[in-house]
Design a protein around this motif. Structure first.
Motif, PDB file in Angstrom:
ATOM      1  N   THR A 358       9.272 -17.864 -20.553  1.00  0.00           N
ATOM      2  CA  THR A 358      10.453 -17.969 -21.317  1.00  0.00           C
ATOM      3  C   THR A 358      10.116 -17.301 -22.506  1.00  0.00           C
ATOM      4  OG1 THR A 358      11.619 -19.379 -20.089  1.00  0.00           O
ATOM      5  CG2 THR A 358      12.837 -18.896 -22.545  1.00  0.00           C
ATOM      6  N   GLY A 359       9.442 -16.168 -23.046  1.00  0.00           N
ATOM      7  CA  GLY A 359       9.342 -15.499 -23.940  1.00  0.00           C
ATOM      8  C   GLY A 359      10.001 -16.564 -25.533  1.00  0.00           C
ATOM      9  N   VAL A 360       8.727 -16.513 -26.419  1.00  0.00           N
ATOM     10  CA  VAL A 360       9.252 -17.629 -27.667  1.00  0.00           C
ATOM     11  C   VAL A 360       9.000 -16.400 -28.917  1.00  0.00           C
ATOM     12  CG1 VAL A 360       8.540 -19.692 -27.448  1.00  0.00           C
ATOM     13  CG2 VAL A 360       7.042 -18.461 -28.365  1.00  0.00           C
ATOM     14  N   GLU A 361       9.484 -16.075 -29.971  1.00  0.00           N
ATOM     15  CA  GLU A 361       9.931 -15.505 -31.309  1.00  0.00           C
ATOM     16  C   GLU A 361       7.756 -15.221 -31.246  1.00  0.00           C
ATOM     17  OE1 GLU A 361      12.151 -14.421 -33.932  1.00  0.00           O
ATOM     18  OE2 GLU A 361      14.199 -14.847 -32.813  1.00  0.00           O
ATOM     19  N   ARG A 362       7.196 -16.313 -31.547  1.00  0.00           N
ATOM     20  CA  ARG A 362       5.990 -16.167 -31.958  1.00  0.00           C
ATOM     21  C   ARG A 362       4.835 -17.155 -31.613  1.00  0.00           C
ATOM     22  NH1 ARG A 362       3.648 -13.952 -37.130  1.00  0.00           N
ATOM     23  NH2 ARG A 362       1.146 -13.698 -36.359  1.00  0.00           N
ATOM     24  N   LEU A 363       3.822 -16.575 -30.960  1.00  0.00           N
ATOM     25  CA  LEU A 363       3.218 -17.575 -30.662  1.00  0.00           C
ATOM     26  C   LEU A 363       1.735 -18.768 -32.519  1.00  0.00           C
ATOM     27  CD1 LEU A 363       1.139 -16.496 -28.121  1.00  0.00           C
ATOM     28  CD2 LEU A 363       2.909 -18.511 -27.959  1.00  0.00           C
ATOM     29  N   LYS A 364       2.151 -19.818 -32.225  1.00  0.00           N
ATOM     30  CA  LYS A 364       1.235 -20.497 -32.822  1.00  0.00           C
ATOM     31  C   LYS A 364      -0.055 -20.809 -32.716  1.00  0.00           C
ATOM     32  CE  LYS A 364       4.943 -22.108 -35.453  1.00  0.00           C
ATOM     33  NZ  LYS A 364       5.963 -21.173 -36.147  1.00  0.00           N
ATOM     34  N   GLY A 365      -1.355 -20.431 -34.013  1.00  0.00           N
ATOM     35  CA  GLY A 365      -2.820 -20.965 -33.417  1.00  0.00           C
ATOM     36  C   GLY A 365      -2.918 -22.315 -32.988  1.00  0.00           C
ATOM     37  N   ALA A 366      -3.751 -22.225 -32.163  1.00  0.00           N
ATOM     38  CA  ALA A 366      -4.657 -23.869 -32.114  1.00  0.00           C
ATOM     39  C   ALA A 366      -5.659 -24.147 -31.741  1.00  0.00           C
ATOM     40  CB  ALA A 366      -3.071 -24.581 -31.239  1.00  0.00           C
ATOM     41  N   PRO A 367      -6.339 -25.004 -31.566  1.00  0.00           N
ATOM     42  CA  PRO A 367      -7.714 -25.351 -30.657  1.00  0.00           C
ATOM     43  C   PRO A 367      -7.265 -24.918 -29.278  1.00  0.00           C
ATOM     44  CG  PRO A 367      -7.371 -26.986 -32.015  1.00  0.00           C
ATOM     45  CD  PRO A 367      -5.518 -26.163 -32.136  1.00  0.00           C
ATOM     46  N   VAL A 368      -8.039 -23.879 -27.842  1.00  0.00           N
ATOM     47  CA  VAL A 368      -7.248 -24.016 -27.202  1.00  0.00           C
ATOM     48  C   VAL A 368      -9.221 -23.853 -26.314  1.00  0.00           C
ATOM     49  CG1 VAL A 368      -5.386 -22.960 -27.208  1.00  0.00           C
ATOM     50  CG2 VAL A 368      -7.374 -21.962 -27.222  1.00  0.00           C
ATOM     51  N   MET A 369      -8.927 -24.230 -25.140  1.00  0.00           N
ATOM     52  CA  MET A 369     -10.174 -24.507 -24.337  1.00  0.00           C
ATOM     53  C   MET A 369     -10.089 -22.907 -22.990  1.00  0.00           C
ATOM     54  SD  MET A 369     -11.711 -27.371 -22.525  1.00  0.00           S
ATOM     55  CE  MET A 369     -10.864 -27.417 -20.746  1.00  0.00           C
ATOM     56  N   ALA A 370     -11.082 -22.656 -22.858  1.00  0.00           N
ATOM     57  CA  ALA A 370     -11.029 -21.563 -22.079  1.00  0.00           C
ATOM     58  C   ALA A 370     -11.688 -21.605 -20.212  1.00  0.00           C
ATOM     59  CB  ALA A 370     -12.365 -20.289 -22.369  1.00  0.00           C
ATOM     60  N   THR A 371     -11.046 -21.514 -19.076  1.00  0.00           N
ATOM     61  CA  THR A 371     -11.030 -22.177 -18.352  1.00  0.00           C
ATOM     62  C   THR A 371     -12.145 -21.036 -17.118  1.00  0.00           C
ATOM     63  OG1 THR A 371      -9.461 -21.505 -17.623  1.00  0.00           O
ATOM     64  CG2 THR A 371      -9.660 -23.777 -18.402  1.00  0.00           C
ATOM     65  N   ASP A 372     -11.508 -19.629 -17.835  1.00  0.00           N
ATOM     66  CA  ASP A 372     -12.563 -19.325 -16.666  1.00  0.00           C
ATOM     67  C   ASP A 372     -12.359 -17.304 -17.612  1.00  0.00           C
ATOM     68  OD1 ASP A 372      -9.890 -17.387 -15.281  1.00  0.00           O
ATOM     69  OD2 ASP A 372      -9.662 -19.535 -15.168  1.00  0.00           O
ATOM     70  N   LEU A 373     -13.358 -16.535 -16.395  1.00  0.00           N
ATOM     71  CA  LEU A 373     -13.962 -15.732 -17.506  1.00  0.00           C
ATOM     72  C   LEU A 373     -12.191 -14.868 -18.120  1.00  0.00           C
ATOM     73  CD1 LEU A 373     -14.993 -12.732 -18.365  1.00  0.00           C
ATOM     74  CD2 LEU A 373     -15.453 -12.005 -15.339  1.00  0.00           C
ATOM     75  N   ARG A 374     -10.855 -14.209 -16.870  1.00  0.00           N
ATOM     76  CA  ARG A 374     -10.051 -14.226 -18.089  1.00  0.00           C
ATOM     77  C   ARG A 374      -8.873 -14.712 -18.628  1.00  0.00           C
ATOM     78  NH1 ARG A 374     -12.858  -9.119 -16.325  1.00  0.00           N
ATOM     79  NH2 ARG A 374     -13.416  -9.096 -14.625  1.00  0.00           N
ATOM     80  N   ALA A 375      -9.087 -15.772 -18.831  1.00  0.00           N
ATOM     81  CA  ALA A 375      -8.055 -16.966 -19.029  1.00  0.00           C
ATOM     82  C   ALA A 375      -9.145 -17.055 -20.385  1.00  0.00           C
ATOM     83  CB  ALA A 375      -8.429 -18.305 -18.735  1.00  0.00           C
ATOM     84  N   SER A 376     -10.185 -16.899 -20.570  1.00  0.00           N
ATOM     85  CA  SER A 376     -10.986 -16.835 -21.943  1.00  0.00           C
ATOM     86  C   SER A 376     -10.402 -15.647 -22.248  1.00  0.00           C
ATOM     87  CB  SER A 376     -12.525 -16.644 -22.134  1.00  0.00           C
ATOM     88  OG  SER A 376     -13.200 -16.204 -21.570  1.00  0.00           O
ATOM     89  N   VAL A 377      -9.767 -13.946 -22.097  1.00  0.00           N
ATOM     90  CA  VAL A 377     -10.152 -13.172 -23.322  1.00  0.00           C
ATOM     91  C   VAL A 377      -8.174 -12.634 -23.187  1.00  0.00           C
ATOM     92  CG1 VAL A 377      -8.806 -11.747 -21.496  1.00  0.00           C
ATOM     93  CG2 VAL A 377     -10.600 -10.473 -23.430  1.00  0.00           C
ATOM     94  N   SER A 378      -7.238 -13.335 -22.646  1.00  0.00           N
ATOM     95  CA  SER A 378      -5.326 -13.908 -22.597  1.00  0.00           C
ATOM     96  C   SER A 378      -5.381 -15.128 -23.953  1.00  0.00           C
ATOM     97  CB  SER A 378      -5.485 -14.768 -20.865  1.00  0.00           C
ATOM     98  OG  SER A 378      -5.376 -16.363 -21.016  1.00  0.00           O
ATOM     99  N   LEU A 379      -6.450 -15.756 -23.894  1.00  0.00           N
ATOM    100  CA  LEU A 379      -6.450 -16.756 -25.371  1.00  0.00           C
ATOM    101  C   LEU A 379      -6.299 -15.741 -26.257  1.00  0.00           C
ATOM    102  CD1 LEU A 379      -7.636 -20.078 -23.760  1.00  0.00           C
ATOM    103  CD2 LEU A 379      -5.375 -19.386 -23.653  1.00  0.00           C
ATOM    104  N   ILE A 380      -7.555 -15.390 -26.655  1.00  0.00           N
ATOM    105  CA  ILE A 380      -8.102 -14.425 -27.513  1.00  0.00           C
ATOM    106  C   ILE A 380      -6.690 -13.475 -28.281  1.00  0.00           C
ATOM    107  CG2 ILE A 380      -9.453 -12.178 -28.551  1.00  0.00           C
ATOM    108  CD1 ILE A 380     -11.672 -13.789 -27.021  1.00  0.00           C
ATOM    109  N   LEU A 381      -6.664 -13.260 -26.815  1.00  0.00           N
ATOM    110  CA  LEU A 381      -4.937 -11.647 -27.551  1.00  0.00           C
ATOM    111  C   LEU A 381      -3.867 -12.545 -26.992  1.00  0.00           C
ATOM    112  CD1 LEU A 381      -5.229  -9.784 -24.126  1.00  0.00           C
ATOM    113  CD2 LEU A 381      -6.105  -9.023 -26.052  1.00  0.00           C
ATOM    114  N   ALA A 382      -3.583 -13.644 -27.064  1.00  0.00           N
ATOM    115  CA  ALA A 382      -2.620 -15.099 -27.624  1.00  0.00           C
ATOM    116  C   ALA A 382      -2.949 -15.008 -29.326  1.00  0.00           C
ATOM    117  CB  ALA A 382      -2.491 -15.631 -26.343  1.00  0.00           C
TER     118      ALA A 382
END
Length: 422
Positions: A358-382
């Motif tokens: 369910t979409g929110v208006e804006r995401l908020k920056g946070a420390p996150v951890m990449a779990t695999d190749l495509r997940a890592s770039v999805s977190l960068i985009l976010a």
């Protein structure tokens, strides 16, 4: 261990050059094992996985030279010294299993460790084994290694795969090029990387037809010769960077992109409110107006929606208007990025192979951890679309599939930097 720091910074504008396809190059490199003559690949991506495959081929006695800043790979397998692919190399990358078919076809024997790679599901070798056994191979699993032999050589056969596996299709097609007689492979995978492999094998003298369809026919030949081949554009890198302006706003041109590589993906972007058009040099992408709209996604084999773009698409849906459902039908365990996106304020519920966003208006920056190749770039985009700073840790995954990601995104206005680990 390195991390990447991203700060939300508004719209993106400019051009991003798209590299040669990782998954195509990793398939093309083992094709050198089929011939004594040199194979040269141009437009090669500069990635850690390419270095791993280089090390594997060299461990077998192949010569591999990286030229022109890594974009040309000159290979020769005229004097191989081993037919054993060791666990210490194979465990780093699943594509290492693609030496099995070529070694078996040319030498009548191969010993290959069971592979590693991203932890996104079991991805067993049974489809590879079944196909090669249909060609007359005898394969036994001992101590974590596949011991394969074909004392009388491989023989053409009709074989239908239970699932349209990309890797199994590639292994079987390469093996069949040197088999005696005709092989008909049914329910074959149709991905562009397979079409690219067949084009290269054909340059080497293979007789193959039907690539890009579910039935591939291979007429075995006595030997293959050398060739030079340009690696196809990376459709997953292309799709990933298409999402950058979709999430952040602005207009970005992806140089070298082709609509035919990402058609089903582009259809979903259009439905979400993202404009994609072909240009003389690639694809131009821009968000139409305001927030994107929620769309449902089901991952499927090509030409369906790619599983390798599911994580990135989920990042886009996190700020979409409405609720989207993403269903993962290719790999289990491929929603490990969801809890990390939730840390950034996303509203995601995962049940088995389905994620409801369910979409929110804006995401908020946070420390996150990449779990695999495509997940890592999805977190960068976010992070690029979020408010404030996002630190993505464990980004060594990223180096396996995206070359110069910081430089490319900086070039269109993203605020992103790589932080070296202690």
């Amino acid at each position: 261990m390195d991390s990447i720091l991203v700060t939300g910074n508004g719209p993106l504008n400019g051009q991003i050059p798209i590299a040669g396809a990782k998954n195509a190059c990793l398939t093309l490199m083992p094709a050198t094992l089929l011939s004594e003559e040199p194979l040269t690949l141009t437009n090669a991506p500069r990635l850690s996985d390419i270095k791993t495959m280089t090390a594997l081929l060299q461990s077998l006695g192949a010569e591999v030279s990286s030229l022109q800043d890594g974009q040309v790979l000159a290979m020769s397998s005229h004097d191989l010294t081993s037919q054993t692919a060791d666990y210490e190399i194979v465990r780093k990358m699943r594509a290492s299993n693609l030496v099995l078919g070529p070694l078996l076809a040319r030498f009548g024997q191969a010993v290959v460790s069971l592979p590693g790679g991203c932890a996104i599901g079991a991805r067993p070798m049974d489809l590879h084994v079944e196909g090669l056994e249909a060609l007359g191979a005898e394969i036994e699993l001992k101590d974590g290694y596949l011991h394969a032999k074909a004392p009388g050589g491989l023989k053409g056969a009709v074989h239908e795969m239970r699932f349209a596996s990309v890797g199994a299709t590639e292994n079987i097609v390469m093996a069949a090029t040197l088999a005696k007689g005709t092989t008909v492979l049914k329910n074959a995978a149709r991905e562009p990387e397979i079409v690219d492999l067949v084009e290269c094998l054909r340059k080497m003298g293979a007789q193959i037809s039907g690539e890009g369809t579910s039935t591939v026919e291979i007429q075995g030949v006595d030997r293959l010769h050398g060739a030079t081949h340009q690696v196809v554009t990376d459709r997953i890198e292309l799709g990933t960077y298409m999402l950058a302006p979709a999430m952040c706003g602005g207009e970005v041109e992806l140089l070298g992109g082709r609509m035919s590589l990402v058609e089903s993906f582009a259809v979903k972007l259009d439905a979400a409110g993202v404009h994609v058009e072909e240009t003389r040099h690639g694809l131009k992408v821009a968000r139409k107006n305001g927030r994107v709209s929620a769309v449902d996604v089901v991952t499927e084999p090509f030409p369906g929606f790619p599983t390798d773009l599911q994580a990135q698409m989920m990042a886009l849906m996190c700020t979409a208007e409405g609720t989207s459902v993403l269903e993962e039908r290719i790999f289990e365990n491929r929603f490990m990025h969801a809890p990390e996106l939730v840390r950034m304020g996303a509203n995601i519920e995962v049940h088995g192979g389905t994620a409801t966003v369910t979409g929110v208006e804006r995401l908020k920056g946070a420390p996150v951890m990449a779990t695999d190749l495509r997940a890592s770039v999805s977190l960068i985009l976010a992070g690029m679309a979020a408010e404030g700073e996002t630190t993505v840790s464990r980004v060594y995954h990223l180096d396996r599939g995206y070359e110069h990601v910081v430089r490319k995104l900086e070039g269109v206005g993203a605020k992103i930097e790589r932080i070296k680990g202690q």
